[in-house]
Design a protein around this motif. Structure first.
Motif, PDB file in Angstrom:
ATOM      1  N   LEU A 120      26.618  82.685  12.677  1.00  0.00           N
ATOM      2  CA  LEU A 120      25.945  82.671  11.509  1.00  0.00           C
ATOM      3  C   LEU A 120      25.284  83.911  11.046  1.00  0.00           C
ATOM      4  N   PRO A 121      24.786  84.247  10.022  1.00  0.00           N
ATOM      5  CA  PRO A 121      23.962  85.313   9.766  1.00  0.00           C
ATOM      6  C   PRO A 121      22.509  85.378  10.309  1.00  0.00           C
ATOM      7  N   ARG A 161      21.512  79.964   1.512  1.00  0.00           N
ATOM      8  CA  ARG A 161      22.175  80.905   2.393  1.00  0.00           C
ATOM      9  C   ARG A 161      23.404  80.536   2.869  1.00  0.00           C
ATOM     10  N   LEU A 162      23.224  79.273   3.476  1.00  0.00           N
ATOM     11  CA  LEU A 162      24.362  78.541   4.090  1.00  0.00           C
ATOM     12  C   LEU A 162      25.637  78.484   3.074  1.00  0.00           C
ATOM     13  N   HIS A 165      27.036  81.841   2.906  1.00  0.00           N
ATOM     14  CA  HIS A 165      27.879  82.238   4.152  1.00  0.00           C
ATOM     15  C   HIS A 165      29.185  81.418   4.388  1.00  0.00           C
ATOM     16  N   GLU A 168      31.627  83.143   1.976  1.00  0.00           N
ATOM     17  CA  GLU A 168      32.181  84.186   2.834  1.00  0.00           C
ATOM     18  C   GLU A 168      33.175  84.050   3.794  1.00  0.00           C
ATOM     19  N   ARG A 169      33.078  83.079   4.421  1.00  0.00           N
ATOM     20  CA  ARG A 169      34.012  82.770   5.575  1.00  0.00           C
ATOM     21  C   ARG A 169      35.342  81.888   5.012  1.00  0.00           C
TER      22      ARG A 169
END
Length: 225
Positions: A120-121, A161-162, A165, A168-169
């Motif tokens: 996770l970031p 945010r999740l 993220h 991006e994955r």
């Protein structure tokens, strides 16, 4: 196979080198990500077993083809006594591994891995992870990851945010009726069932929320159903 053939040393060496090239190519194709989730080891191993079965069958045919040219003796009997059980083991492995992982519509299942969401970031923190929070037969499972913000941000900010993220994955998350969901295919050679991910944009439904999780936590679910 190159050693067992009776067609000559030259043919045996060529076939042996070709077999090594084929096995290496199978492994590379199986593990090449192509922007998808990498297939598990079973993907290339089953294909290797199938290639081995074909090679064993070719050895038997080669032996039978040349049997009329030589006298049957104890060495020939011993060769068959070794090759036939080995062929049986290979076929049993192929069938056993396939039955253990295949579902009703002919597709294979692969378990959900932590790397499908982690790492996770820095703005997010993993509270807990269970790669098989619920499941059934034939290896089907639903994984559950509980995530919160590291800076005390609201649930809405955590969701934003999740989602960013996960996109991006490689997860193609799309909003739909108070939630985000998407599916991603598995790379490899065999026909794998894709993984599906979803999370609730609003408060977690009471029926799905465990009692000990933080009130602002976001639950991410991934299944192989």
């Amino acid at each position: 196979m190159g050693v067992g053939t009776r067609s000559g040393r030259g043919v045996g060496v060529v076939v042996g080198v070709g077999l090594i090239v084929v096995l290496a190519a199978v492994f590379v194709v199986s593990q090449w990500p192509r922007g998808l989730t990498v297939a598990p080891w079973l993907d290339w191993f089953v294909v290797w077993l199938l290639v081995g079965a074909v090679c064993l069958a070719a050895l038997v045919v080669d032996r039978l083809w040349h049997a009329s040219m030589v006298e049957w003796n104890w060495l020939t009997v011993r060769w068959f006594a070794s090759v036939v059980p080995l062929a049986g083991v290979v076929l049993l492995c192929v069938g056993g591994l396939g039955i253990a992982q295949i579902d009703g519509d002919g597709r294979f299942r692969t378990s959900v891995g932590d790397d499908e969401i982690l790492p996770l970031p820095t703005s997010l923190r993993l509270v807990s992870a269970d790669t098989c929070a619920s499941g059934g037969s034939s290896g089907n499972c639903t994984a559950e990851f509980v995530v919160t913000a590291t800076d005390g941000a609201s649930r809405q900010t955590t969701v934003t945010r999740l989602v960013a993220h996960l996109r991006e994955r490689g997860w193609p998350l799309q909003p739909e009726q108070g939630s985000y969901s998407g599916s991603r295919d598995i790379s490899g050679i065999l026909h794998w069932r894709p993984h599906r991910i979803w999370l609730y944009a609003e408060a977690e439904p009471a029926s799905a929320l465990p009692p000990a999780t933080p009130h602002d936590a976001v639950h991410v679910y991934i299944d192989n159903l």
